[in-house]
Scaffold this motif. Structure first.
Motif, PDB file in Angstrom:
ATOM      1  N   GLY A 243     -13.541   1.051  32.904  1.00  0.00           N
ATOM      2  CA  GLY A 243     -14.645   1.129  31.953  1.00  0.00           C
ATOM      3  C   GLY A 243     -14.155   1.054  30.519  1.00  0.00           C
ATOM      4  N   GLU A 244     -13.044   1.712  30.246  1.00  0.00           N
ATOM      5  CA  GLU A 244     -12.447   1.635  28.910  1.00  0.00           C
ATOM      6  C   GLU A 244     -12.015   0.199  28.609  1.00  0.00           C
ATOM      7  N   ALA A 245     -11.370  -0.450  29.571  1.00  0.00           N
ATOM      8  CA  ALA A 245     -10.917  -1.822  29.366  1.00  0.00           C
ATOM      9  C   ALA A 245     -12.106  -2.761  29.148  1.00  0.00           C
ATOM     10  N   TYR A 246     -13.172  -2.571  29.916  1.00  0.00           N
ATOM     11  CA  TYR A 246     -14.353  -3.419  29.778  1.00  0.00           C
ATOM     12  C   TYR A 246     -14.983  -3.252  28.399  1.00  0.00           C
ATOM     13  N   THR A 247     -15.047  -2.013  27.923  1.00  0.00           N
ATOM     14  CA  THR A 247     -15.638  -1.745  26.612  1.00  0.00           C
ATOM     15  C   THR A 247     -14.796  -2.360  25.502  1.00  0.00           C
ATOM     16  N   ASN A 248     -13.492  -2.193  25.588  1.00  0.00           N
ATOM     17  CA  ASN A 248     -12.609  -2.769  24.566  1.00  0.00           C
ATOM     18  C   ASN A 248     -12.756  -4.285  24.492  1.00  0.00           C
ATOM     19  N   GLU A 249     -12.950  -4.913  25.659  1.00  0.00           N
ATOM     20  CA  GLU A 249     -13.039  -6.366  25.702  1.00  0.00           C
ATOM     21  C   GLU A 249     -14.403  -6.884  25.257  1.00  0.00           C
ATOM     22  N   ASN A 250     -15.464  -6.151  25.627  1.00  0.00           N
ATOM     23  CA  ASN A 250     -16.813  -6.679  25.428  1.00  0.00           C
ATOM     24  C   ASN A 250     -17.584  -6.037  24.279  1.00  0.00           C
ATOM     25  N   ALA A 251     -17.065  -4.948  23.727  1.00  0.00           N
ATOM     26  CA  ALA A 251     -17.709  -4.307  22.574  1.00  0.00           C
ATOM     27  C   ALA A 251     -16.653  -3.947  21.538  1.00  0.00           C
ATOM     28  N   PRO A 252     -15.893  -4.938  21.064  1.00  0.00           N
ATOM     29  CA  PRO A 252     -14.763  -4.645  20.173  1.00  0.00           C
ATOM     30  C   PRO A 252     -15.180  -4.079  18.818  1.00  0.00           C
ATOM     31  N   GLU A 253     -16.430  -4.264  18.417  1.00  0.00           N
ATOM     32  CA  GLU A 253     -16.880  -3.762  17.122  1.00  0.00           C
ATOM     33  C   GLU A 253     -17.494  -2.367  17.210  1.00  0.00           C
ATOM     34  N   ALA A 254     -17.512  -1.794  18.403  1.00  0.00           N
ATOM     35  CA  ALA A 254     -17.992  -0.422  18.564  1.00  0.00           C
ATOM     36  C   ALA A 254     -16.891   0.563  18.181  1.00  0.00           C
ATOM     37  N   THR A 255     -17.294   1.777  17.869  1.00  0.00           N
ATOM     38  CA  THR A 255     -16.337   2.859  17.674  1.00  0.00           C
ATOM     39  C   THR A 255     -16.153   3.534  19.029  1.00  0.00           C
ATOM     40  N   ILE A 256     -15.022   3.272  19.661  1.00  0.00           N
ATOM     41  CA  ILE A 256     -14.782   3.704  21.042  1.00  0.00           C
ATOM     42  C   ILE A 256     -13.946   4.974  21.058  1.00  0.00           C
ATOM     43  N   THR A 257     -14.456   5.999  21.748  1.00  0.00           N
ATOM     44  CA  THR A 257     -13.733   7.253  21.902  1.00  0.00           C
ATOM     45  C   THR A 257     -13.402   7.457  23.374  1.00  0.00           C
ATOM     46  N   ALA A 258     -12.124   7.621  23.673  1.00  0.00           N
ATOM     47  CA  ALA A 258     -11.680   7.819  25.052  1.00  0.00           C
ATOM     48  C   ALA A 258     -11.527   9.309  25.338  1.00  0.00           C
ATOM     49  N   PHE A 259     -12.100   9.756  26.440  1.00  0.00           N
ATOM     50  CA  PHE A 259     -12.055  11.154  26.850  1.00  0.00           C
ATOM     51  C   PHE A 259     -11.239  11.277  28.143  1.00  0.00           C
ATOM     52  N   PRO A 260     -10.641  12.452  28.380  1.00  0.00           N
ATOM     53  CA  PRO A 260      -9.855  12.629  29.602  1.00  0.00           C
ATOM     54  C   PRO A 260     -10.684  12.596  30.876  1.00  0.00           C
ATOM     55  N   SER A 261     -11.970  12.993  30.792  1.00  0.00           N
ATOM     56  CA  SER A 261     -12.771  13.082  32.006  1.00  0.00           C
ATOM     57  C   SER A 261     -14.237  12.808  31.708  1.00  0.00           C
ATOM     58  N   ASP A 262     -14.991  12.564  32.778  1.00  0.00           N
ATOM     59  CA  ASP A 262     -16.428  12.348  32.638  1.00  0.00           C
ATOM     60  C   ASP A 262     -17.125  13.577  32.080  1.00  0.00           C
TER      61      ASP A 262
END
Length: 268
Positions: free
Chosen positions: A166-185
């Motif tokens: 999911g992180e990889a998909y977001t980085n690839e398809n929403a590169p202009e978003a501010t993406i925050t990665a969390f350890p868990s759901d």
């Protein structure tokens, strides 16, 4: 997603399965102690499983259950352990340590069951079983949000889980978003509830759980050809073979469909 259990298995996984099936030393006789003795287990007579909890409906805490856990993955590995004549122990572990191979290669557990997609990168450090679940990604937002799809994430905050597809998909398809990665759901969902992020992009079944109360909704689903596998050490081919045989028995007996319907029939 019903009857989506028959995935197209990656070539590397298929090759490993065929190689294992051609072995003269089965090591997967489900006759109890004899089977476990050949599987190079962390603890004799016990299948030790690591999982990143909570991640419902795949894994969650449940003090009333024998293992202390519940969920689709838990039921699958419980059936595998039973078929092998082994006790089952489940440990809560970080997903990053599971998908990198650290937990398995350090001897913390025999098998990782944590809604883990089979990828080429992960296959460099891990051996996977045959696929046991086909998944999709999805975008979850508050019910009153003006975010209608991934194209609306530019300049918006979106939560993902560290080390996931999911992180990889977001980085690839929403590169202009501010993406925050969390350890868990759990931490992702808390951040959404607190307004720290405006959306979550992750596996569809998990977002379905979050949308049940009506405060949040799934605005898009993404087909990514993802298949989950049970992960093991690269060199433990006997265990891979034994697990694959048990998964085949679950399919052939109809028990897999019963487990699937318990958790996912509402999505169909």
């Amino acid at each position: 997603m019903k009857n989506s259990f028959l995935p197209v298995i990656g070539a590397a996984t298929l090759a490993l399965t065929l190689a294992a099936c051609g072995s003269d030393d089965s090591g997967s006789d489900s006759g109890g102690e004899a089977a476990g003795a050949d599987l190079d287990l962390v603890t004799e007579g016990t299948l030790t499983v690591c999982s990143d909890v909570p991640y419902p409906p795949f894994e969650d805490f449940d003090e009333s259950s024998e293992t202390g856990f519940t969920g689709f993955d838990v039921d699958i590995v419980s059936a595998v352990a039973e078929g092998l004549g082994l006790e089952l122990e489940i440990k809560d572990s970080s997903f990053d340590g599971l998908q990198s191979g650290l937990a398995l290669n350090s001897g913390d557990c025999d098998l990782a069951a944590s809604a883990m997609t089979i990828t080429e990168d992960r296959q460099e450090n891990l051996a996977f079983s045959d696929g046991y679940y086909d998944s999709q990604q999805s975008l979850l937002v508050p019910a009153d949000s003006d975010i209608a799809g991934i194209e609306d994430l530019a300049g918006r905050t979106v939560g993902v889980q560290q080390g996931t597809t999911g992180e990889a998909y977001t980085n690839e398809n929403a590169p202009e978003a501010t993406i925050t990665a969390f350890p868990s759901d759990a931490e992702m969902y808390q951040a959404l509830q607190a307004g720290q992020v405006e959306a979550l992009l992750q596996d569809l079944p998990v977002n379905v759980e979050h949308a049940r109360d009506g405060d949040y909704e799934i605005v898009e689903e993404y087909s990514t050809d993802e298949t989950y596998g049970l992960a093991m050490q690269l060199d433990n081919t006997a265990l891979v073979e034994a697990v694959n045989e048990q998964l085949t028995e679950l399919r052939d007996s109809g028990e897999y469909d019963e487990i699937y319907d318990t958790y996912f029939s509402a999505e169909d």
